[in-house]
Design a protein around this motif. Structure first.
Motif, PDB file in Angstrom:
ATOM      1  N   ASP A 139       5.358   9.826  42.880  1.00 27.08           N
ATOM      2  CA  ASP A 139       4.101  10.659  42.843  1.00 27.08           C
ATOM      3  C   ASP A 139       3.638  10.310  41.343  1.00 27.08           C
ATOM      4  N   ASN A 140       2.303  10.854  41.383  1.00 23.59           N
ATOM      5  CA  ASN A 140       1.435  10.375  40.132  1.00 23.59           C
ATOM      6  C   ASN A 140       1.945  12.099  39.389  1.00 23.59           C
ATOM      7  N   VAL A 141       3.045  11.897  38.424  1.00 18.98           N
ATOM      8  CA  VAL A 141       3.533  13.331  37.811  1.00 18.98           C
ATOM      9  C   VAL A 141       4.072  12.529  36.385  1.00 18.98           C
ATOM     10  N   THR A 142       4.271  13.754  35.565  1.00 15.40           N
ATOM     11  CA  THR A 142       4.598  13.385  34.346  1.00 15.40           C
ATOM     12  C   THR A 142       6.276  13.639  34.629  1.00 15.40           C
ATOM     13  N   LEU A 143       7.270  12.882  34.080  1.00 19.07           N
ATOM     14  CA  LEU A 143       8.706  12.890  34.151  1.00 19.07           C
ATOM     15  C   LEU A 143       8.987  13.333  32.592  1.00 19.07           C
ATOM     16  N   SER A 144      10.131  14.113  32.748  1.00 14.99           N
ATOM     17  CA  SER A 144      10.904  14.369  31.525  1.00 14.99           C
ATOM     18  C   SER A 144      12.293  14.730  31.569  1.00 14.99           C
ATOM     19  N   TRP A 145      13.227  14.261  30.860  1.00 15.30           N
ATOM     20  CA  TRP A 145      14.685  14.506  30.808  1.00 15.30           C
ATOM     21  C   TRP A 145      15.056  15.802  29.887  1.00 15.30           C
ATOM     22  N   LYS A 146      16.223  16.438  30.538  1.00 11.54           N
ATOM     23  CA  LYS A 146      16.780  17.603  29.575  1.00 11.54           C
ATOM     24  C   LYS A 146      18.002  17.386  30.025  1.00 11.54           C
ATOM     25  N   PRO A 147      19.023  17.577  29.060  1.00  8.38           N
ATOM     26  CA  PRO A 147      20.259  17.931  29.336  1.00  8.38           C
ATOM     27  C   PRO A 147      20.654  19.465  29.548  1.00  8.38           C
ATOM     28  N   GLU A 148      21.579  19.759  30.463  1.00  7.01           N
ATOM     29  CA  GLU A 148      21.760  21.105  30.781  1.00  7.01           C
ATOM     30  C   GLU A 148      22.832  21.771  29.732  1.00  7.01           C
ATOM     31  N   GLN A 149      22.981  22.931  29.784  1.00  5.48           N
ATOM     32  CA  GLN A 149      23.810  23.890  28.921  1.00  5.48           C
ATOM     33  C   GLN A 149      24.947  23.268  28.527  1.00  5.48           C
ATOM     34  N   GLY A 150      25.302  23.283  27.193  1.00  2.00           N
ATOM     35  CA  GLY A 150      26.664  22.516  26.567  1.00  2.00           C
ATOM     36  C   GLY A 150      26.592  21.125  25.973  1.00  2.00           C
ATOM     37  N   THR A 180      25.735  17.255  32.458  1.00  4.37           N
ATOM     38  CA  THR A 180      24.771  16.875  33.398  1.00  4.37           C
ATOM     39  C   THR A 180      23.518  16.839  32.946  1.00  4.37           C
ATOM     40  N   PHE A 181      22.551  15.906  33.220  1.00  5.34           N
ATOM     41  CA  PHE A 181      21.031  15.735  32.615  1.00  5.34           C
ATOM     42  C   PHE A 181      20.410  16.041  34.045  1.00  5.34           C
ATOM     43  N   SER A 182      18.998  16.689  33.641  1.00  2.48           N
ATOM     44  CA  SER A 182      18.017  16.905  34.835  1.00  2.48           C
ATOM     45  C   SER A 182      16.740  16.045  34.377  1.00  2.48           C
ATOM     46  N   CYS A 183      16.101  15.881  35.331  1.00  2.00           N
ATOM     47  CA  CYS A 183      14.824  15.065  35.185  1.00  2.00           C
ATOM     48  C   CYS A 183      13.695  15.835  36.121  1.00  2.00           C
ATOM     49  N   THR A 184      12.941  16.367  35.479  1.00  3.61           N
ATOM     50  CA  THR A 184      11.580  17.135  35.986  1.00  3.61           C
ATOM     51  C   THR A 184      10.397  16.443  36.346  1.00  3.61           C
ATOM     52  N   ALA A 185       9.934  16.299  37.483  1.00  2.00           N
ATOM     53  CA  ALA A 185       8.644  15.982  37.626  1.00  2.00           C
ATOM     54  C   ALA A 185       7.770  16.919  37.807  1.00  2.00           C
ATOM     55  N   LYS A 191       6.455  21.717  40.279  1.00  2.00           N
ATOM     56  CA  LYS A 191       7.666  21.059  39.849  1.00  2.00           C
ATOM     57  C   LYS A 191       8.476  20.537  40.644  1.00  2.00           C
ATOM     58  N   GLU A 192       9.335  19.674  40.262  1.00  2.00           N
ATOM     59  CA  GLU A 192      10.529  19.181  41.280  1.00  2.00           C
ATOM     60  C   GLU A 192      11.775  18.358  40.341  1.00  2.00           C
ATOM     61  N   GLY A 193      12.843  18.802  40.548  1.00  2.00           N
ATOM     62  CA  GLY A 193      13.794  18.432  39.769  1.00  2.00           C
ATOM     63  C   GLY A 193      14.938  17.607  40.392  1.00  2.00           C
ATOM     64  N   LYS A 194      15.729  16.745  39.672  1.00  3.22           N
ATOM     65  CA  LYS A 194      16.831  16.340  39.957  1.00  3.22           C
ATOM     66  C   LYS A 194      18.042  16.231  39.250  1.00  3.22           C
ATOM     67  N   LYS A 195      19.152  16.487  39.473  1.00  2.75           N
ATOM     68  CA  LYS A 195      20.205  16.482  38.243  1.00  2.75           C
ATOM     69  C   LYS A 195      21.102  15.495  38.518  1.00  2.75           C
ATOM     70  N   HIS A 196      22.068  15.100  37.448  1.00  3.10           N
ATOM     71  CA  HIS A 196      22.785  13.817  37.341  1.00  3.10           C
ATOM     72  C   HIS A 196      24.070  14.253  36.782  1.00  3.10           C
TER      73      HIS A 196
END
Ligand code: NAG
Ligand code: NAG
Ligand code: NAG
Ligand code: NAG
Ligand code: NAG
Length: 212
Positions: A139-150, A180-185, A191-196
């Motif tokens: 999709d035409n979105v802005t993507l950003s990465w964020k680490p989870e807590q810790g 765990t890192f999560s990517c948010t679109a 918003k829609e997210g995915k974690k790794h």
């Protein structure tokens, strides 16, 4: 009245349920607009018009959901509904009775698609795990990465290629931890997210994709 241009090209635009979208009028920005008339159902129903300095938005279905830019002719539709999925016509009137029609086909999607994550590189070296992850979206979105807590180490994230929808994360951290890192679109409204999940231990890096 003269028909300056009869291009029947349809501009394709996609939006999401509950979100907002801008339908481009396709007007030549160097030409003044004296009237703008947006309609649906092949000209039958006018939903937003601007003429003689007055904006009208009478049609109940779009009540309080439209914003017309009277300079560009672009129409914003807010709080998108499934049945906004239509072909829109805009009649642009310029001085000297010059007119032009443009068509915009709007597709309303249920929600953003979940972004995909893949590993670009990973290694365990000098007592540090170094990884680089890629997040992409259809999709035409802005993507950003964020680490989870810790996770308090430094990380970098960025867009390596301006013309593609990809965000890349680079970081290194001490091993024997679950991270765990999560990517948010996001498109601004939705918003829609995915974690790794990554575990880096001994000589190997084990990674687990997770859906959020
Ligand atoms: C809408 O009306 C204009 C004339 O006012 C015409 O040129 C155009 O073809 C019409 N569009 C459709 C889809 O009927
Ligand atoms: C109309 O669009 C132009 C160009 O994008 C922008 O500069 C202007 O602020 C907009 N006007 C309104 C009322 O949103
Ligand atoms: C993507 O979204 C941006 C901002 O919402 C918009 O300016 C741009 O035209 C869109 N691109 C496509 C291909 O839809
Ligand atoms: C950037 O992405 C576009 C579209 O995916 C692709 O065509 C282009 O080759 C990429 N450029 C670079 C420098 O990777
Ligand atoms: C790391 O996370 C994964 C996935 O959530 C889990 O299966 C695993 O048990 C965790 N390991 C440790 C050591 O916490």
């Amino acid at each position: 009245m003269a028909c300056v241009c009869c291009v029947l090209d349809t501009i394709l635009v996609a939006g999401y349920l509950g979100g907002s979208v801008i339908l481009p009028s396709g007007a030549d920005p160097t030409t003044k607009l004296v009237a703008i008339r947006w309609s649906i159902y092949n000209n039958v129903t006018f939903i937003a018009t601007f003429s003689e300095g007055e904006f009208r938005n009478k049609y109940w279905k779009y009540k309080d959901r439209l914003e017309l830019n009277t300079t560009t002719g672009d129409l914003e539709i807010k709080y998108l509904q499934a049945d906004d999925d239509l072909r829109y016509t805009v009649l642009l009137e310029h001085p000297n009775n010059l007119e032009r029609h443009n068509y915009v086909t709007l597709t309303v999607r249920e929600k953003l698609r979940t972004p995909s994550i893949h590993i670009i590189s990973r290694s365990l070296k000098d007592g540090f795990c170094t990884i680089s992850l890629s997040c992409t979206s259809e999709d035409n979105v802005t993507l950003s990465w964020k680490p989870e807590q810790g996770f308090s180490e430094r990380y970098l994230s960025g867009k390596p290629n301006q013309s593609s929808n990809e965000a890349v994360l680079w970081t290194s951290f001490s091993p024997n931890r679950n991270i765990t890192f999560s990517c948010t679109a996001t498109d601004g409204d939705l918003k829609e997210g995915k974690k790794h999940n990554l575990k880096c231990q001994g000589m190997s890096v084990i990674s687990h994709p997770k859906s959020s």
